[in-house]
Design a protein around this motif. Sequence first.
Motif, mmCIF file in Angstrom:
data_model
loop_
_atom_site.group_PDB
_atom_site.id
_atom_site.type_symbol
_atom_site.label_atom_id
_atom_site.label_comp_id
_atom_site.label_asym_id
_atom_site.label_seq_id
_atom_site.Cartn_x
_atom_site.Cartn_y
_atom_site.Cartn_z
ATOM 1 N N GLU A 1 0.830 -1.209 0.000
ATOM 2 C CA GLU A 1 0.000 0.000 0.000
ATOM 3 C C GLU A 1 0.863 1.257 0.000
ATOM 4 O O GLU A 1 0.563 2.235 -0.702
ATOM 5 C CB GLU A 1 -0.924 -0.018 1.214
ATOM 6 N N TYR B 1 -6.341 -5.824 -3.539
ATOM 7 C CA TYR B 1 -5.876 -4.443 -3.427
ATOM 8 C C TYR B 1 -5.285 -3.961 -4.753
ATOM 9 O O TYR B 1 -5.562 -2.842 -5.190
ATOM 10 C CB TYR B 1 -4.835 -4.315 -2.311
ATOM 11 N N ASN C 1 -7.472 -0.360 -6.223
ATOM 12 C CA ASN C 1 -6.874 0.586 -5.281
ATOM 13 C C ASN C 1 -7.030 2.001 -5.822
ATOM 14 O O ASN C 1 -7.271 2.183 -7.023
ATOM 15 C CB ASN C 1 -5.393 0.236 -5.038
ATOM 16 N N LYS D 1 -4.842 0.890 -10.738
ATOM 17 C CA LYS D 1 -5.382 -0.475 -10.751
ATOM 18 C C LYS D 1 -4.591 -1.359 -11.722
ATOM 19 O O LYS D 1 -4.223 -0.925 -12.810
ATOM 20 C CB LYS D 1 -6.855 -0.457 -11.141
#
Length: 489
Positions: free
Chosen positions: A211, A259, A263, A267
């Motif tokens: 992330e 994710y 996201n 993507k």
Amino acid sequence: MSNASDSDSDSDVPTDSLRKNKRFSLEAHDKDSGPNQQHNRKVGDKDKGRVPLDSKIEKESDNFAPDVGFNLDFLDEMKAEDVSASTMSHSRSEMPSREPAANVYTRDRIYKAVMKGDAEDLDGLYQYLSSKLKKLTNEEFREPKNGKTCLLKAMLNLKDGKNDTIPLLLEVAEKTDNLEKLVNAAYRDPYYKGHTALHTAIEKRNLPYVELLMSKKANVQAQAEGEFFQKRERGVGFYFGELPLSLAACTNQPSIVHYLMDNPYSKADITARDSKGNTVLHALVMVADDTTENTHFVTKMYDEILLSSTRLCPTLRIEEETNYKELTPLQLAAKLGRIEIFKHILRREMKEPEYQHLSRKFTEWVYGPVACSLYDLTSVDTHKETSGKKSVVEIIAFESDSKNRHKMIVLEPINELLQRKWETFGRPIFYTKFLLHVLYMLIFTVVAYNRPLTGKPPFAAEKTAKGGFRFVGEILTMVGSVYLFISQP
């Protein structure tokens, strides 16, 4: 002037072809870097052996490509040369001196800090880089053999899933306007080429760092296409489809898969292909090995990607995408003999109305232990609309070298399909050819029996009924032999 290598170089010693396509970069050098240092390698040296992903810290090297660099200390050197003879008696303390070692950050120092996770030792890194106009992707901060950066080094040295130097390195790169280049810097040696920090974070099964890297403009389509990541018959390696999404899928990490697919930053392209044309679904088929544990996660991950792709893009038909050999995931499973994933795709049934179009099996009715089901035979059997394309049945019969072929043909609906094809086409064709072959052998026998016993061939045709029949028989025998020669594979 001094030499510095551009970060896009593919090897330690660039060739003329590489130089033509390189982008020049300007790097700052001072007394702490560049040609003033002691190096353990010379330009033209070749690496011996393969460098592992996480190698030991190496000494500085001047094995650089001929890109442009400049020396920040050139003014001090000019002043030192212009000092008159009358001032030469002054103490050496008045002459320009090196910066204190505590304020200097070399590659060795940075790498040692990131290996230990010692963020405190890097507190003055930004001040040093900004004062010297340097960036973390400069060649003096990268390993000469494989181009590894300090961020890649830090990602390989996590302790309890953390390394406190990673946020600091990203912050420093952002302040020096070098963030995206550092985050997406990849290995450059042929063995690990293309492997980025995002790949490492996924391999470490670390969603928080995935992330973090995605929020810092990590390239979600970066391809790790080195030899280590290719399909190999021998040697150590792991093929996973080269892309970050494929790596997460093939290592059974559904949270990271979801994710990357959805996201707020970038993507992942579900239809993206690797160097062999394989999508993430093809990659899952490639890593399937028919064991119980492997089959459980591969089939589950396969279905989750299908469902997620449908939610994100209802019109997308990812399962119909082919690789460079024109094979869908189902056809690839048939060719490789991956029984369990092949059976799963062939018999997949979705109960939810919004996902029923993904089913290949449709149950019509159930009465006790008896059920009636319909199967989608798209790409399984040939028909007019797919003329020219290989079917699953053809691949199993003619192209698969797997020892599991006999197990695939007894699976439903393959078994029922072959039974129907035999009854409709195979049996009549077989009996017709059998009778024609028997007739051909009879004619051949009769002609051979009635040939003249004297003289040498070719024998002249006799103007009798017997001679006429023998002549016709010889013509039929010759035509039949040509047909057999052409028709037999």
